[in-house]
Design an enzyme around this catalytic site. Sequence first.
Site, short mmCIF file in Angstrom:
data_model
loop_
_atom_site.label_atom_id
_atom_site.label_comp_id
_atom_site.label_asym_id
_atom_site.label_seq_id
_atom_site.Cartn_x
_atom_site.Cartn_y
_atom_site.Cartn_z
N SER A 18 0.84 -1.20 0.00
CA SER A 18 0.00 0.00 0.00
C SER A 18 0.87 1.25 0.00
O SER A 18 1.65 1.48 0.92
CB SER A 18 -0.90 0.03 1.23
OG SER A 18 -1.45 1.33 1.37
N HIS A 43 -1.18 -1.30 -4.32
CA HIS A 43 -2.45 -0.92 -3.69
C HIS A 43 -2.47 0.59 -3.47
O HIS A 43 -1.54 1.15 -2.87
CB HIS A 43 -2.59 -1.66 -2.37
CG HIS A 43 -3.89 -1.47 -1.67
ND1 HIS A 43 -5.04 -2.15 -2.02
CD2 HIS A 43 -4.23 -0.69 -0.61
CE1 HIS A 43 -6.03 -1.80 -1.21
NE2 HIS A 43 -5.56 -0.90 -0.34
N MET A 47 -8.74 8.47 -0.31
CA MET A 47 -9.56 8.89 0.84
C MET A 47 -10.04 10.32 0.65
O MET A 47 -9.27 11.17 0.18
CB MET A 47 -8.73 8.81 2.11
CG MET A 47 -8.12 7.44 2.36
SD MET A 47 -7.14 7.46 3.87
CE MET A 47 -6.54 5.78 3.88
N MET A 78 -12.08 4.92 -0.89
CA MET A 78 -12.75 5.22 0.38
C MET A 78 -13.36 6.61 0.23
O MET A 78 -12.94 7.57 0.89
CB MET A 78 -11.74 5.15 1.53
CG MET A 78 -11.31 3.72 1.84
SD MET A 78 -9.79 3.60 2.81
CE MET A 78 -8.58 3.63 1.48
C1 DX5 Z 1 -6.39 1.79 5.43
C2 DX5 Z 1 -5.89 1.36 4.08
C3 DX5 Z 1 -4.79 0.38 4.10
C4 DX5 Z 1 -3.54 0.85 4.79
C5 DX5 Z 1 -2.88 -0.37 5.36
O1 DX5 Z 1 -7.57 2.50 5.27
O2 DX5 Z 1 -6.95 0.80 3.33
O3 DX5 Z 1 -4.50 -0.06 2.78
O4 DX5 Z 1 -2.65 1.50 3.94
O5 DX5 Z 1 -1.80 0.04 6.12
P1 DX5 Z 1 -1.06 -0.97 7.10
O6 DX5 Z 1 -0.59 -2.12 6.28
O7 DX5 Z 1 0.05 -0.14 7.65
O8 DX5 Z 1 -2.06 -1.39 8.14
ZN ZN Z 2 -6.49 -0.09 1.35
#
Ligand code: DX5
Ligand code: ZN
Length: 227
Positions: A18, A43, A47, A78
Amino acid sequence: MSSATATGSDRKIVIAPSLLAADFACLGAEVAAVAAAGADWLHLDVMDGHFVPNLSFGPVVIKALRRHCALPFDVHLMIAPVDPYLAAFAEAGADHISVHPEAGPHLHRTLQAIRGLGKKAGVVLNPATPIEAISWALDLIDIIMVMTVNPGFGGQAFIDSQLAKIAALRALIDASGRDIALQVDGGVTLRTAPLVLAAGADTLVAGTAVFGAADYAAAIAGLRRRE
Ligand code: DX5
Ligand code: ZN
């Protein structure tokens, strides 16, 4: 997507770093680095400060990154409303577009729109969202993503109660006979990755566990271990 006929440890593991945990001052170099380190998908967490309490980036950034990276772009929206922006993300270079059922009144129509744009369609289940939210739309779904944190931020603690949901979705997908990826997002680490893989997931999103590591290749290889 993974093979619908593969079972258990035969199933290919997909690692999707991500970008949210990357160094935003040099995103082009960061995406090139995770691709070279063995990532399968990239990924991208979008947001809006409304659907989730954080802001990240939109299609302009995704379009700019497209020429730095040949990996499939796995775009996690999101945002609400989501329908008016689907075409913009498709045009920016998304390969997969995943949405939350709560982002609009007509999930089925949203999935039809994503498929209509020629993209893989994903549905994301928040920790409190039941699996029944998607059971009548499986024919339009390429990816089911289980949030193992509440969406909005990287670096949160894994929510263990979601392991049972992952197992239930594994059974649902297998019973359907459809080729649907079962993805997990949030708090995926060297400790939790084997737990979600054992529960039946095949695709792992990892922000902090990859971009927060000194050696991206070692981090990605570590997440592929089943124990
Ligand atoms: C949160 C995101 C995730 C986030 C995960 O809303 O959808 O993709 O980046 O981050 P880690 O792996 O640090 O929990
Ligand atoms: Zn995510």
